[in-house]
Enzyme design. Structure first.
Site, mmCIF file in Angstrom:
data_model
loop_
_atom_site.group_PDB
_atom_site.id
_atom_site.type_symbol
_atom_site.label_atom_id
_atom_site.label_comp_id
_atom_site.label_asym_id
_atom_site.label_seq_id
_atom_site.Cartn_x
_atom_site.Cartn_y
_atom_site.Cartn_z
ATOM 1 N N ARG A 105 0.848 -1.197 0.000
ATOM 2 C CA ARG A 105 0.000 0.000 0.000
ATOM 3 C C ARG A 105 0.886 1.250 0.000
ATOM 4 O O ARG A 105 0.586 2.225 -0.682
ATOM 5 C CB ARG A 105 -0.931 0.011 1.216
ATOM 6 C CG ARG A 105 -2.030 -1.038 1.154
ATOM 7 C CD ARG A 105 -2.948 -0.958 2.350
ATOM 8 N NE ARG A 105 -3.798 0.225 2.314
ATOM 9 C CZ ARG A 105 -4.561 0.627 3.325
ATOM 10 N NH1 ARG A 105 -4.559 -0.052 4.475
ATOM 11 N NH2 ARG A 105 -5.314 1.704 3.216
ATOM 12 N N CYS A 148 -1.052 5.784 9.356
ATOM 13 C CA CYS A 148 -1.422 4.524 8.709
ATOM 14 C C CYS A 148 -2.548 4.841 7.740
ATOM 15 O O CYS A 148 -2.551 5.901 7.113
ATOM 16 C CB CYS A 148 -1.806 3.469 9.745
ATOM 17 S SG CYS A 148 -3.185 3.964 10.811
#
Length: 296
Positions: free
Chosen positions: A186, A244
Site C-alpha cells: 500500500r 497509517c
C-alpha cells in the site's frame, strides 16, 4: 512506564496474587477491555460473544473509538472528548483503575484504545501482549456472552500524547522521520483497498506494523524493536511521527516505539484524510519521495 502485560501477569492480577484484585478492594481495580476489530471484519462483537477473557467488556472501535467517517478528517476520526469519556464510564472505568486492553490480532486494534486513553491523561493502561491468543495458549479459561459492568466515574482530558495534523505531515519528512505503518504494497501504491488514491505521503518511510510482532502476535523484544527502528532511521533528537490508513494501526507503531524506548507523534487523520485533499501530493514507489509519479 510499561506498555505491555503478559497473560501470566494478567492471570495473577485477576486472581489477586499480586494484591491488586479489584474484587477485594485491596488495590487498583483491573478493567479488561476487548477491542475485537479488523479491517474487513465487521463481526468483532460476535467474536466477543463467542469467547472472551472472563470479565472483559466489549469496545466497539467503529462507534466508540471513532467518530463518523469524514473526508476532511479520515475514516476513523477521533471522537469528541465528552463522547469518549461517556464511553469509558460505560465500560466501567473509574479514576485510579488499571485498564488492560486486548484484541485477537496482535493488538493492532487494541492499541487505538491504549493511545486514546493515554492521550486522555489516563496513565495506567496496558496492552495484553499477544492478546486473546496468548491467553488461550496459556490454557486460561474463556467466557461467552456479554459482561455488564457498573458505570464508572473516570474524568478524562486531552492532548497528553503528541499528535500532528496534515499541514505538519506535509513537511515532516524534511525535518524529522515520518513512518508509514501500512503494508508495504500500500505504501508503494501497488494496491489500495479502501482509499481513493494509492501511494504514500511524500517523505514517509515504510514501516509496516506487522514487523513489530513475533509470529505468535507478541511484540518483539525491546532490543529488537530498537534495532528495527534505528535501521529505519530513528535517531535521538530527530522528531518522529506515524500514520497509517485511518489512524488505528499507527497507534500500534507508537506502542512498539515506546517499548523500544522511543517516542513518536500520531497523525490521527492519516492517509485517509491526506489523500482526500487535492492539494496534497501522493507519491508511489519504494522511496520516501517517490519515483517519477506524483498524483493529485
Amino acid at each position: 512506564m510499561d506498555t505491555i502485560l503478559t497473560a501470566a501477569a494478567l492471570k495473577d492480577r485477576l486472581d489477586g496474587l499480586d494484591g491488586l484484585d479489584g474484587a477485594s478492594g485491596t488495590g487498583q481495580r483491573t478493567v479488561l477491555l476487548d477491542v475485537r476489530w479488523a479491517l474487513g471484519d465487521p463481526h468483532g462483537h460476535d467474536h466477543y460473544l463467542r469467547e472472551h477473557i472472563p470479565g472483559a467488556v466489549f469496545v466497539n472501535l467503529a462507534t466508540e473509538l471513532a467518530g463518523p467517517a469524514d473526508p476532511g478528517r479520515g475514516r476513523h476520526p477521533l471522537p469528541p472528548l465528552e463522547q469518549f469519556q461517556e464511553s469509558a464510564r460505560r465500560w466501567g472505568i473509574n479514576d485510579g483503575d488499571t485498564v488492560i486492553a486486548y484484541d485477537d490480532s496482535g493488538n493492532m486494534a487494541a492499541a487505538r484504545l491504549w493511545w486514546m486513553l493515554r492521550n486522555a491523561g489516563f496513565r495506567e493502561v496496558y496492552l495484553l501482549d499477544g492478546g486473546l491468543a496468548a491467553w488461550r495458549d496459556a490454557g486460561f479459561e474463556v467466557a461467552a456472552g456479554s459482561e455488564q459492568p457498573a458505570p464508572g466515574n473516570v474524568t478524562l482530558s486531552e492532548a497528553h500524547m503528541p499528535a500532528i495534523d496534515a499541514e505538519q505531515a506535509a513537511a515532516w519528512g524534511r525535518q524529522g522521520l515520518l513512518f508509514d505503518a501500512r503494508a508495504a504494497e500500500r505504501y508503494r501504491g501497488e494496491i489500495e483497498p479502501v482509499d481513493p488514491r494509492a501511494g504514500h505521503i511524500p517523505g514517509a518511510v515504510s514501516a509496516p506494523t506487522t514487523a513489530n510482532l513475533e509470529t505468535d502476535g507478541r511484540f518483539l523484544g525491546a532490543a529488537e524493536l530498537r534495532a528495527r527502528f534505528e535501521r529505519l532511521g530513528y535517531q535521538e533528537g530527530v522528531p518522529a511521527a506515524v500514520y497509517c490508513g485511518s489512524g488505528v494501526t499507527a497507534a500500534h507503531e507508537i506502542a512498539a516505539l515506546e517499548i523500544a524506548g522511543f517516542s513518536a507523534a500520531l497523525y490521527p487523520g492519516s492517509f485517509s484524510e491526506w489523500c482526500h485533499s487535492a492539494s496534497n501530493d501522493v507519491v508511489t514507489g519504494p522511496e520516501p519521495y517517490g519515483e517519477d509519479k506524483v498524483s493529485k
